[in-house]
Each structure stands twice: as structure tokens, then as C-alpha cells.
Write an enzyme that holds these catalytic residues in place. Structure first.
Site, PDB file in Angstrom:
ATOM      1  N   ASP A  30       0.648  -0.641   0.007  1.00 55.45           N
ATOM      2  CA  ASP A  30       0.004  -0.012  -0.300  1.00 55.45           C
ATOM      3  C   ASP A  30       0.878   1.220  -0.110  1.00 55.45           C
ATOM      4  O   ASP A  30       2.056   1.284   0.330  1.00 55.45           O
ATOM      5  CB  ASP A  30      -1.271  -0.095   0.871  1.00 55.45           C
ATOM      6  CG  ASP A  30      -2.496   0.457   1.317  1.00 55.45           C
ATOM      7  OD1 ASP A  30      -2.773   0.383   1.238  1.00 55.45           O
ATOM      8  OD2 ASP A  30      -1.635   2.293   1.426  1.00 55.45           O
ATOM      9  N   ASN A  86     -13.181  -3.268   1.637  1.00 51.73           N
ATOM     10  CA  ASN A  86     -13.933  -1.878   1.928  1.00 51.73           C
ATOM     11  C   ASN A  86     -15.127  -1.871   0.218  1.00 51.73           C
ATOM     12  O   ASN A  86     -14.284  -2.031  -0.050  1.00 51.73           O
ATOM     13  CB  ASN A  86     -13.701  -1.065   1.764  1.00 51.73           C
ATOM     14  CG  ASN A  86     -12.672  -0.706   3.464  1.00 51.73           C
ATOM     15  OD1 ASN A  86     -13.108  -1.321   4.394  1.00 51.73           O
ATOM     16  ND2 ASN A  86     -12.036   0.254   3.482  1.00 51.73           N
ATOM     17  N   GLN A  93     -14.710   2.497   1.016  1.00 50.93           N
ATOM     18  CA  GLN A  93     -13.939   2.292  -0.005  1.00 50.93           C
ATOM     19  C   GLN A  93     -13.315   3.610  -1.103  1.00 50.93           C
ATOM     20  O   GLN A  93     -13.863   4.390  -1.990  1.00 50.93           O
ATOM     21  CB  GLN A  93     -14.604   1.079  -1.069  1.00 50.93           C
ATOM     22  CG  GLN A  93     -13.116   0.901  -2.164  1.00 50.93           C
ATOM     23  CD  GLN A  93     -14.997  -0.574  -3.324  1.00 50.93           C
ATOM     24  OE1 GLN A  93     -15.672  -0.686  -2.622  1.00 50.93           O
ATOM     25  NE2 GLN A  93     -14.181  -1.239  -4.347  1.00 50.93           N
ATOM     26  N   HIS A  99      -9.727  -5.202  -3.410  1.00 52.66           N
ATOM     27  CA  HIS A  99      -8.491  -5.639  -2.966  1.00 52.66           C
ATOM     28  C   HIS A  99      -8.950  -6.166  -1.387  1.00 52.66           C
ATOM     29  O   HIS A  99      -9.985  -5.143  -0.359  1.00 52.66           O
ATOM     30  CB  HIS A  99      -8.415  -4.029  -2.989  1.00 52.66           C
ATOM     31  CG  HIS A  99      -8.358  -2.741  -2.475  1.00 52.66           C
ATOM     32  ND1 HIS A  99      -9.417  -1.857  -2.858  1.00 52.66           N
ATOM     33  CD2 HIS A  99      -8.340  -2.067  -0.907  1.00 52.66           C
ATOM     34  CE1 HIS A  99     -10.222  -0.793  -2.576  1.00 52.66           C
ATOM     35  NE2 HIS A  99      -9.575  -0.427  -1.261  1.00 52.66           N
ATOM     36  N   PHE A 100      -8.369  -6.396  -1.031  1.00 57.47           N
ATOM     37  CA  PHE A 100      -8.165  -7.067   0.400  1.00 57.47           C
ATOM     38  C   PHE A 100      -6.732  -5.999   1.083  1.00 57.47           C
ATOM     39  O   PHE A 100      -5.745  -6.325   0.808  1.00 57.47           O
ATOM     40  CB  PHE A 100      -7.747  -8.606   0.322  1.00 57.47           C
ATOM     41  CG  PHE A 100      -9.159  -9.146   0.343  1.00 57.47           C
ATOM     42  CD1 PHE A 100      -9.421  -9.833  -1.007  1.00 57.47           C
ATOM     43  CD2 PHE A 100      -9.661  -9.417   1.566  1.00 57.47           C
ATOM     44  CE1 PHE A 100     -10.177 -10.003  -0.572  1.00 57.47           C
ATOM     45  CE2 PHE A 100     -11.081 -10.312   1.399  1.00 57.47           C
ATOM     46  CZ  PHE A 100     -11.713 -10.784  -0.086  1.00 57.47           C
ATOM     47  N   HIS A 101      -7.311  -5.584   2.288  1.00 63.99           N
ATOM     48  CA  HIS A 101      -6.088  -4.960   3.576  1.00 63.99           C
ATOM     49  C   HIS A 101      -5.191  -5.961   4.397  1.00 63.99           C
ATOM     50  O   HIS A 101      -6.442  -6.490   4.585  1.00 63.99           O
ATOM     51  CB  HIS A 101      -6.624  -3.137   3.747  1.00 63.99           C
ATOM     52  CG  HIS A 101      -7.009  -2.582   2.914  1.00 63.99           C
ATOM     53  ND1 HIS A 101      -6.094  -1.299   2.933  1.00 63.99           N
ATOM     54  CD2 HIS A 101      -8.410  -2.015   2.659  1.00 63.99           C
ATOM     55  CE1 HIS A 101      -6.851  -0.497   2.199  1.00 63.99           C
ATOM     56  NE2 HIS A 101      -8.515  -1.210   2.057  1.00 63.99           N
TER      57      HIS A 101
END
Ligand code: DGP
Length: 145
Positions: A30, A86, A93, A99-101
């Protein structure tokens, strides 16, 4: 329709610190990390949110989420780790590509009850980011051995 920033990363049109890739999935650091090692896992195809996700792609994405989580644990020895995803601006979002954090958590970010959700970690210099990228990649490779 205009490509999202994540589709542009998947298509190698803009740079990112990519730590994992297979046919379906990409994982990269990120750019505004909530903590050291904060990584995003995406399907390469432009899928906007969880509602548009098919089962097969979902299974492949989750397999990568698991691998990256284990690699982050091995690389940075965090105290805990959040996996967050999100959907929609009302759920925070901001990039409309699923996407997965994956957010490792450390002692110094814990206020005794809650973890902070603001960026608490500097993105770091290019060299620093490459160093973290290398550590995550090398742990991912060890998982395969
Ligand atoms: P969300 O709020 O769940 O949509 O999270 C979007 C995340 O994407 C946020 O943590 C910051 C990150 N991000 C935004 N732009 C870029 C970019 O250009 N590159 C990278 N690597 N991450 C980005």
C-alpha cells in the site's frame, strides 16, 4: 470506462512494490500504509467489489491473502494482523477495484483498546520500500519450499 489505479498497476502502467503474482491475483504494498508491511491483494481482472466476485476468483484471492499474511508474520513478527475489505464509499472504499488490506499490527500503534485507522507509517523512501518488498518476497518464497 477509465481504469482504476489498481487495474493500471495490474497492467504495469504505473509502478508498485509487487510482492506476489499468479495468473489471477496480484499483491503489492500500500502506498499510504497504516503500518509497516501493509499490503493489498487484488484480482487482476477489474472486479469492483465483493458483490461482483465469483467463487473461483474469490478462492484464488483468499489463497493469496493467506500466503501474504503468513509471509508478513514471518517477515515482521507483528503482534496481530487485520484483513480488511471495504465495499462502497460509505464503507471507506476509495479505489473501486476489489482489494483486501493486510495490515500487520505492532505494539506502538495500540492505544490499549483500538488500533488506529489513519496512516501511521511513513511510506518510506524508494530504497526502504524495496527493502520491505524484498523481505516479504523472500518469506513468500520460503512458504513454497
Ligand atoms: P480503500 O480505502 O479500501 O479503497 O483503500 C485504498 C488503498 O489504496 C489505500 O490504503 C491507499 C492505497 N492506494 C491508493 N492509491 C495507491 C497507489 O497508487 N498505489 C498503491 N500501492 N496504493 C494506493
Amino acid at each position: 470506462m477509465n481504469k482504476t489505479i489498481f487495474e493500471q498497476i495490474a497492467d504495469r502502467e504505473i509502478p508498485a512494490n509487487i510482492v506476489y503474482e499468479d495468473e489471477t491475483v496480484l499483491a503489492f504494498m500500500d502506498a499510504f500504509p497504516l503500518s509497516k508491511g501493509h499490503t493489498l491483494v487484488i484480482p487482476k481482472r477489474p472486479i469492483e467489489n465483493i458483490y461482483d466476485l465469483d467463487e473461483e476468483t474469490g478462492a484464488q484471492v483468499m489463497s493469496a491473502v493467506t500466503k501474504v499474511s503468513k509471509a508478513l508474520r514471518a517477515a515482521f513478527n507483528p503482534k496481530g494482523l487485520n484483513v480488511v475489505q471495504n465495499n462502497g464509499s460509505y464503507a471507506s472504499q476509495s479505489v473501486f477495484h476489489l482489494h483486501f488490506h493486510i495490515i500487520p499490527r505492532y505494539d506502538d500503534e495500540y492505544d490499549g483498546f483500538n488500533y488506529k485507522w489513519d496512516p501511521v507509517s511513513e511510506p518510506g523512501s524508494d530504497d526502504e520500500r524495496r527493502e520491505l518488498e524484498g523481505r516479504i518476497k523472500s518469506e513468500l518464497e520460503s512458504l513454497d519450499e
